[in-house]
Enzyme design. Structure first.
Site, PDB file in Angstrom:
ATOM      1  N   GLY A  34      23.196  52.262  40.134  1.00  0.00           N
ATOM      2  CA  GLY A  34      23.916  51.592  39.061  1.00  0.00           C
ATOM      3  C   GLY A  34      23.025  50.579  38.368  1.00  0.00           C
ATOM      4  O   GLY A  34      22.133  49.994  38.997  1.00  0.00           O
ATOM      5  N   SER A  35      23.249  50.380  37.068  1.00  0.00           N
ATOM      6  CA  SER A  35      22.352  49.509  36.304  1.00  0.00           C
ATOM      7  C   SER A  35      23.070  48.768  35.191  1.00  0.00           C
ATOM      8  O   SER A  35      22.492  48.501  34.142  1.00  0.00           O
ATOM      9  CB  SER A  35      21.214  50.340  35.707  1.00  0.00           C
ATOM     10  OG  SER A  35      21.755  51.362  34.870  1.00  0.00           O
ATOM     11  N   TRP A  38      25.863  43.640  36.544  1.00  0.00           N
ATOM     12  CA  TRP A  38      25.684  43.206  37.931  1.00  0.00           C
ATOM     13  C   TRP A  38      24.584  44.004  38.613  1.00  0.00           C
ATOM     14  O   TRP A  38      23.758  43.460  39.359  1.00  0.00           O
ATOM     15  CB  TRP A  38      27.002  43.324  38.667  1.00  0.00           C
ATOM     16  CG  TRP A  38      27.104  42.757  40.051  1.00  0.00           C
ATOM     17  CD1 TRP A  38      27.818  43.308  41.083  1.00  0.00           C
ATOM     18  CD2 TRP A  38      26.549  41.539  40.588  1.00  0.00           C
ATOM     19  NE1 TRP A  38      27.743  42.514  42.207  1.00  0.00           N
ATOM     20  CE2 TRP A  38      26.959  41.417  41.927  1.00  0.00           C
ATOM     21  CE3 TRP A  38      25.726  40.545  40.067  1.00  0.00           C
ATOM     22  CZ2 TRP A  38      26.574  40.362  42.759  1.00  0.00           C
ATOM     23  CZ3 TRP A  38      25.353  39.481  40.878  1.00  0.00           C
ATOM     24  CH2 TRP A  38      25.777  39.399  42.201  1.00  0.00           C
ATOM     25  N   GLY A  39      24.513  45.293  38.337  1.00  0.00           N
ATOM     26  CA  GLY A  39      23.474  46.121  38.930  1.00  0.00           C
ATOM     27  C   GLY A  39      22.083  45.678  38.523  1.00  0.00           C
ATOM     28  O   GLY A  39      21.145  45.674  39.329  1.00  0.00           O
ATOM     29  N   LYS A 144      33.756  45.828  43.441  1.00  0.00           N
ATOM     30  CA  LYS A 144      35.018  45.130  43.675  1.00  0.00           C
ATOM     31  C   LYS A 144      36.164  45.960  43.121  1.00  0.00           C
ATOM     32  O   LYS A 144      36.218  46.250  41.930  1.00  0.00           O
ATOM     33  CB  LYS A 144      34.989  43.745  43.017  1.00  0.00           C
ATOM     34  CG  LYS A 144      33.988  42.793  43.665  1.00  0.00           C
ATOM     35  CD  LYS A 144      33.996  41.423  43.038  1.00  0.00           C
ATOM     36  CE  LYS A 144      33.014  40.491  43.759  1.00  0.00           C
ATOM     37  NZ  LYS A 144      32.988  39.135  43.179  1.00  0.00           N
ATOM     38  N   ALA A 177      27.860  37.296  37.275  1.00  0.00           N
ATOM     39  CA  ALA A 177      26.534  37.895  37.105  1.00  0.00           C
ATOM     40  C   ALA A 177      25.609  37.046  36.243  1.00  0.00           C
ATOM     41  O   ALA A 177      24.424  36.893  36.555  1.00  0.00           O
ATOM     42  CB  ALA A 177      26.677  39.304  36.511  1.00  0.00           C
ATOM     43  N   LYS A 228      41.614  39.355  44.672  1.00  0.00           N
ATOM     44  CA  LYS A 228      41.459  38.131  43.867  1.00  0.00           C
ATOM     45  C   LYS A 228      41.651  38.406  42.394  1.00  0.00           C
ATOM     46  O   LYS A 228      42.069  37.534  41.623  1.00  0.00           O
ATOM     47  CB  LYS A 228      40.113  37.472  44.162  1.00  0.00           C
ATOM     48  CG  LYS A 228      38.890  38.387  43.997  1.00  0.00           C
ATOM     49  CD  LYS A 228      38.262  38.300  42.641  1.00  0.00           C
ATOM     50  CE  LYS A 228      37.076  39.248  42.500  1.00  0.00           C
ATOM     51  NZ  LYS A 228      36.410  39.152  41.201  1.00  0.00           N
ATOM     52  N   ARG A 293      36.811  37.706  34.118  1.00  0.00           N
ATOM     53  CA  ARG A 293      37.247  38.590  33.032  1.00  0.00           C
ATOM     54  C   ARG A 293      38.755  38.844  33.082  1.00  0.00           C
ATOM     55  O   ARG A 293      39.429  38.860  32.046  1.00  0.00           O
ATOM     56  CB  ARG A 293      36.475  39.902  33.143  1.00  0.00           C
ATOM     57  CG  ARG A 293      36.909  41.007  32.200  1.00  0.00           C
ATOM     58  CD  ARG A 293      36.005  42.218  32.367  1.00  0.00           C
ATOM     59  NE  ARG A 293      36.506  43.376  31.649  1.00  0.00           N
ATOM     60  CZ  ARG A 293      37.395  44.228  32.134  1.00  0.00           C
ATOM     61  NH1 ARG A 293      37.871  44.042  33.360  1.00  0.00           N
ATOM     62  NH2 ARG A 293      37.790  45.265  31.420  1.00  0.00           N
ATOM     63  N   ASN A 294      39.303  39.049  34.284  1.00  0.00           N
ATOM     64  CA  ASN A 294      40.730  39.351  34.406  1.00  0.00           C
ATOM     65  C   ASN A 294      41.592  38.178  33.947  1.00  0.00           C
ATOM     66  O   ASN A 294      42.639  38.359  33.328  1.00  0.00           O
ATOM     67  CB  ASN A 294      41.062  39.721  35.850  1.00  0.00           C
ATOM     68  CG  ASN A 294      40.514  41.079  36.224  1.00  0.00           C
ATOM     69  OD1 ASN A 294      41.123  42.104  35.958  1.00  0.00           O
ATOM     70  ND2 ASN A 294      39.342  41.103  36.834  1.00  0.00           N
TER      71      ASN A 294
END
Length: 312
Positions: A34-35, A38-39, A144, A177, A228, A293-294
């Site tokens: 993954g990139s 966060w990756g 997550k 991140a 969370k 974000r949420n």
């Protein structure tokens, strides 16, 4: 006397053989699956860490979903300019992080797979990897969320474990991140039933400003990373409706209690209250309820009247 000398000789020989085996052991090869935002941050950390270590292979493969950015391939940009201009602009990646567009090429001969793809793509990713990785490979999930299907809820680590047949640990924590990329101090939690694997992963991922603690309750650590977000939606509603800080604090406290109760119902192993005091628990909850974000989407939902789909 002769027997004592023989025992000493055998002990010295055994010690030398162990040292030789350690010296001759191949460096641990790491692949980041993954990139995205966060990756790429994790790629930055891992690349810098392995460059200073004799334990790990100096080259880190990072699987990049190929895209065109301003007329150039994203992998070409990362490998030439050492920056993921689409998902982590403004931060240089170490030159030893190699962007690879083919998943199987990236994961070939990897000893550690670091999973950091969106949770909805994990089954497809594992299906492609199945049968093409070593049985001794270990995984660590930074994803997550949970998978929801006909059989109910399933942890992402369980999906990886079942589909690939490898041991899987998790890393969760209060880790926005952008702040980690900027090397602002933060903490994180590795959940690993195999503490020896957890220590290796800590060596791979910890930095001076990204501090990690290892605990054995991997299921609890992972479920915290998913639940969370639910509480953060409630916190966002509070903000959008102007309920005030007292109400928001009550939502967060009650949400934490619900997280503990849910974990006790869902997790297979022991659920210790102390795990919720780690970064994966209360710290991640606070960060997400104030800056995540949420929370932002939930607030915008109440203020703008737009749908969740439109806001996302």
């Amino acid at each position: 006397l002769a027997r004592n000398e023989l025992r000493q000789s055998k002990s010295v020989l055994s010690s030398r053989l162990k040292q030789q085996q350690h010296t001759m052991a191949s460096p641990i090869k790491v692949c980041i699956v993954g990139s995205g935002n966060w990756g790429s941050v994790i790629g930055k950390i891992v690349g810098e860490n392995v460059a200073k270590s004799e334990r790990f292979d100096r080259t880190v493969s990072m699987w990049v979903f190929e895209e065109m950015v301003s007329g150039r391939k994203l992998t070409e940009i990362i490998n030439t300019d050492h920056e993921n201009v689409k998902y982590l602009p403004g931060y240089k990646l170490p030159a030893n992080v190699l962007a690879v567009p083919d998943l199987l090429d990236a994961a070939r001969d990897a000893d550690i797979l670091v999973f950091v793809v969106p949770h909805q793509f994990i089954r497809r990713t594992c299906d492609e990897l199945k049968g093409h990785i070593k049985s001794s490979t270990i995984g660590v999930s930074l994803i997550k969320g949970v998978d929801v299907g006909l059989d109910g809820l399933k942890l992402i680590s369980d999906i990886i474990r079942e589909m690939l047949g490898i041991e899987v640990s998790v890393l969760m924590g209060a880790n926005l991140a952008s702040e980690v990329a900027a090397e602002k101090f933060c903490e994180s939690t590795i959940g690993s039933a195999n503490i020896a694997h957890g220590k290796v992963l800590k060596e791979l991922l910890q930095t001076q400003n990204f501090r990690i603690r290892v605990v054995a309750e991997a299921d609890t650590v992972e479920i915290c990373g998913a639940l969370k977000n639910v509480v953060a939606v409630g916190a966002g509603f509070c903000d959008g409706l102007g309920c005030g800080d007292n109400t928001k604090a009550a939502v967060i406290r009650l949400g934490l209690m619900e997280m503990v109760a849910f974990a006790r119902l869902h997790c297979k192993g022991p659920v210790l209250c102390s795990t919720f005091l780690e970064s994966c628990g209360v710290a991640d909850l606070i960060t997400t309820c104030y800056g995540g974000r949420n929370r932002k989407i939930a607030e915008a939902f109440t203020v703008t009247g737009k749908t969740i789909e439109q806001l996302e």
